[in-house]
Enzyme design. Structure first.
Site: not given
Ligand code: RUB
Length: 318
Positions: A131, A200
């Protein structure tokens, strides 16, 4: 339910979060706090009670956009808990100030956790990502600043291909990138020194809730003997899991998985599109936060320190 007049920018932010134009747990949190500040500036509430009610309604509107990233309610909680004053002007200023403070803390937390995560990475290491996580990339950025050379194998991350964003950001940082489809991950794990993902939500038992596919990757990494770490600032800690609640996994539209025409050609099938999954603590080596690195099982200590025994819902309609 009372009908509140929410400002256009607040509606636009809510829509952008729901459609994933704004995505990723930390980014969503920052945008939500900013939207509350804008709502506070633009509301024409005539008295303190109307102002408070409008702000609670604005928070509820933002809260309903996506259910899994706890950074969103944690951001709303941070701002609303600091809403104080006996007149509209003072209330307005308190919300604007709290949102700005939240943004500063968010930025500082990411920088601090980046330094800690970077200490786990060695010069010449290859990482695998899943991701797009700004917290995870903060660790890579800090490692590069420490003069380390890092290579990356980047998983595409179906269905929304957030791996492309990661690949682009890493290239901007000068990191050599190899992009692979998700199903190729295990084949490449032997070339990898660390799997690095974001989160998340983190539950009280140390489970990591992150983009769908994280748990499979973690199991494969354990089987191959590759350490896996989650970079997650403390706004990803889910206070309600302290009192037995589970984290809701968002189910998204099937159109993200298959277009209508192809689906019709195949025939009668069901399509499901869960956006996140749960990695049990035994498959995760470390959770890296701005307050230090934790074995997943011990994260509950930090959660109790930060949240006590649970969390209130300051957006509830009174
Ligand atoms: C995003 C996702 C990321 C976390 C952490 O899912 O799973 O790994 O949100 O991101 P989506 P961060 O694309 O469905 O929002 O470290 O930027 O908070």
């Amino acid at each position: 339910m009372a009908d509140y007049d929410l400002a256009d920018p607040l509606e636009e932010t809510a829509e952008a979060i729901a459609t994933m134009e704004v995505r990723g747990a930390a980014t969503i949190a920052g945008e939500a706090a900013d939207a509350l500040a804008t709502q506070a500036r633009e509301t024409d509430a005539a008295d303190p009670e109307a102002f408070r009610a409008t702000m609670r309604a604005a928070a509820r509107r933002l809260r309903e956009t996506r259910p899994t990233a706890v950074s969103l309610p944690n951001a709303l909680r941070y701002v609303l808990q600091r809403m104080a004053g006996d007149d509209v002007e003072t209330l307005r200023e308190s919300v604007v100030r709290a949102a700005a403070e939240f943004d500063r803390r968010l930025e500082r937390a990411q920088e601090d956790l980046g330094q800690i995560g970077a200490n786990r990475l060695q010069d010449g290491d290859t990482i695998m990502t899943h991701c797009h996580s700004t917290d995870a990339l903060a660790c890579v950025e800090a490692a590069l600043e420490q003069g380390k050379e890092i290579d990356a194998i980047v998983k595409e991350t179906r269905p929304r291909k957030q791996g492309h964003i990661t690949a682009e950001r890493l290239r901007e940082l000068g990191v050599p990138v190899t992009l692979i489809v998700d199903s190729a991950a295990r084949r490449y794990l032997d070339e990898v020194d660390h799997v690095l993902v974001g989160a998340d939500s983190i539950a009280a038992d140390g489970s990591v809730i992150n983009k769908i596919g994280t748990s499979g990757l973690a199991v494969n990494a354990r089987e191959r003997g590759v350490p896996i770490m989650t970079a997650a600032q403390t706004i990803k800690l889910h206070p309600e899991t302290l009192t037995g609640h589970t984290v809701e996994i968002e189910m998204r539209d099937e159109a993200e998985v298959i277009d209508a025409e192809t689906r019709a050609d195949i025939g009668e099938i069901a399509v499901e599109n869960p956006a996140f999954d749960v990695t049990p603590p035994r498959y995760m080596d470390a959770i890296v936060t701005e307050s230090g690195q934790f074995p997943p099982e011990s994260i509950v200590t930090l959660m109790r320190e930060l949240f006590g025994e649970g969390a209130d819902e300051p957006w509830a309609e009174s």
